[in-house]
Enzyme design. Structure first.
Site, short mmCIF file in Angstrom:
data_model
loop_
_atom_site.label_atom_id
_atom_site.label_comp_id
_atom_site.label_asym_id
_atom_site.label_seq_id
_atom_site.Cartn_x
_atom_site.Cartn_y
_atom_site.Cartn_z
N ARG A 1 -10.25 -0.81 -2.07
CA ARG A 1 -9.10 -0.03 -2.52
C ARG A 1 -8.60 -0.49 -3.89
NH1 ARG A 1 -9.39 4.34 -1.45
NH2 ARG A 1 -7.24 4.66 -2.11
N ARG B 1 -22.64 -11.45 -1.25
CA ARG B 1 -21.41 -11.96 -0.65
C ARG B 1 -21.12 -13.40 -1.10
NH1 ARG B 1 -19.46 -8.71 3.35
NH2 ARG B 1 -20.86 -7.07 4.11
N CYS C 1 1.30 -6.81 -3.80
CA CYS C 1 1.95 -5.56 -4.19
C CYS C 1 3.44 -5.61 -3.88
CB CYS C 1 1.29 -4.38 -3.49
SG CYS C 1 1.24 -4.51 -1.68
N ARG D 1 -1.69 -6.93 14.67
CA ARG D 1 -2.61 -6.16 13.82
C ARG D 1 -3.87 -5.73 14.58
NH1 ARG D 1 -2.39 -8.46 7.61
NH2 ARG D 1 -0.30 -9.37 7.71
N THR E 1 4.90 -11.46 6.16
CA THR E 1 4.64 -11.28 4.73
C THR E 1 5.22 -12.46 3.99
OG1 THR E 1 5.04 -9.92 2.77
CG2 THR E 1 6.74 -9.89 4.45
#
Length: 438
Positions: free
Chosen positions: A64, A133, A208, A253, A266
């Site tokens: 993303r 990777r 973000c 999650r 967070t």
């Protein structure tokens, strides 16, 4: 109301790509002279005002943020960056298709093609695609990579991100919170002025949410004085969650992302102190992951030192910053909008002015929207531009700075002694302090 804020800015995104060089509004004599005379590192004919060749950039992790970064970079005018390679485990077929067609951003208005089994092109510009990777096996030395945009979310500490340096890259920008006190964090609009080329080879662009929170928290602390506070980010689900119930180290999650409100942790609020040290220990928060694919919103409640303020006073401080030092980073919206209206918002945070509240005489609530993909990726491009604009040329920055400061002093001394004798152009309105401050 958003369009009014997306004008030419010091930190400009796709809607305002005319100014992306982080140039100061008040140029010193050294800035003017060095921009004209610093040599280029290429063999091409020198161009007046051009200082260095474009830096070669590799994107590690074409997910993303990696793809958003490439789109944002592609939309910038005269970028000092040249994206030459991406590392994507899916190969050229996945890289080209997912870059061209995006469920959130729509179809990329660029000509994206597969050139061969290891190259794609974007509007004719060839970009190599590699698949490994292990960063140590990546061809950074062979390709002469200057900056790696680390977008996997995996290599976020010194030893991990340092593998890119071992592979031949010169700098690494982590697009996530860094682990370890040895990696400095920068948030554009807040502490980017602290950056210098010599500080570290690995830096972080924070998260973000920190990029949304820190700019308006800075304004509040400067204007009102933050005593303490808590934050909740209502955050769109991300690839770290499960589409359907499945194992995850975080049991919340592990639950289906599109069906649940998922409380989780967070570090965004605490991370603000990395860029605003005076707020260490004063902020904390949680995240609520919700069934939306993009755009998030921060809800901050703080106690402030300044008494007797109103919501209008708070919003006025935001407007002043949004039209001044934080233009292009912070915006204020007066319309009753919803999350989808902030998709592809270039700024880091948009204050929802109608939701600003003051309780009693010292408690303030502020709500700010942010596109957690696009807006964040614009800041990654901005930070990469900052790194590029501080990159040393063929001679070290320090040597050239010393040379031209000496040159400027000679001019000033000769002017003051009235002994110019037409050997130099007359220089006015400069004082020695201008040079000492550089």
């Amino acid at each position: 109301c958003l369009s009014k804020k997306f004008e030419v800015a010091e930190f400009a995104g796709l809607r305002s790509s005319g100014c992306v060089t982080f140039s100061n509004k008040e140029s010193s004599f050294f800035d003017v002279v060095s921009a004209q005379l610093t040599p280029k590192t290429t063999r091409s004919t020198p161009v007046k005002g051009e200082t260095v060749a474009k830096l070669k950039v590799a994107i590690n992790g074409f997910g993303r943020i990696g793809r958003n970064f490439l789109r944002c970079w592609h939309g910038r005018k005269d970028s000092p960056l040249d994206v030459v390679v991406v590392n994507d485990s899916g190969g050229v077929k996945n890289a080209s298709h997912l870059l061209k067609y995006d469920s959130m951003l729509g179809t990329f208005k660029a000509d994206v093609k597969i050139v061969d089994n290891e190259t794609i092109s974007v509007d004719g510009k060839h970009i190599k695609v590699v698949s490994s990777r292990d960063p140590l096996k990546l061809p950074w030395a062979e390709l002469g990579i200057d900056i790696v945009i680390e977008g996997t979310g995996v290599f976020v500490d010194g030893p991990g991100a340092g593998k890119h340096i071992q592979a031949g890259a010169k700098k690494v920008i982590i697009t996530a919170p860094a682990k370890g006190a040895d990696i400095p964090t920068y948030v554009v609009g807040v502490n980017e002025q602290d950056y210098s080329h010599e500080v570290a080879d690995i830096i972080s662009n924070a998260s973000c949410t920190t990029n949304c929170l820190a700019p308006f928290v800075k304004v509040m602390d400067e204007e009102l004085g933050i005593v303490k506070g808590t934050m909740t980010t209502t955050h769109s689900y991300t690839g770290d969650q499960r589409l359907l119930d499945a194992s995850h180290r975080d049991l919340r999650r592990a639950r289906a992302a599109a069906l649940n409100i998922v409380p989780t942790s967070t570090g965004a609020a605490k991370a603000v102190s990395l860029v605003l040290p005076q707020l260490k220990g004063k902020l904390n928060g949680i995240a609520l992951r919700v069934p939306t694919p993009n755009v998030s919103v921060v809800d901050l409640v703080v106690n402030v030192a300044k008494k007797g303020i109103t919501a209008e006073d708070v919003n006025a401080a935001f407007r002043k910053a949004a039209d001044g030092p934080l233009k292009g980073v912070l915006a204020v919206c007066d319309e009753p909008l919803v999350s989808v209206d902030f998709r592809c918002s270039d700024v880091s945070s948009t204050i929802d002015s109608s939701l600003t509240m003051v309780m009693g005489d010292d408690m303030v609530k502020v709500v700010a929207w942010y596109d957690n993909e696009w807006g964040y990726s614009q800041r990654v491009v901005d930070l990469a531009h900052l790194v590029a604009n501080n990159w040393p040329g063929s001679c070290s920055t320090r040597k050239w700075r010393s040379h031209w400061m000496s040159f400027a002093r000679q001019i000033l001394l000769m002017r003051n002694a009235k002994s110019m004798n037409n050997r130099f152009c007359y220089v006015s309105s400069f004082e020695m302090d201008d040079f000492r401050s550089q």
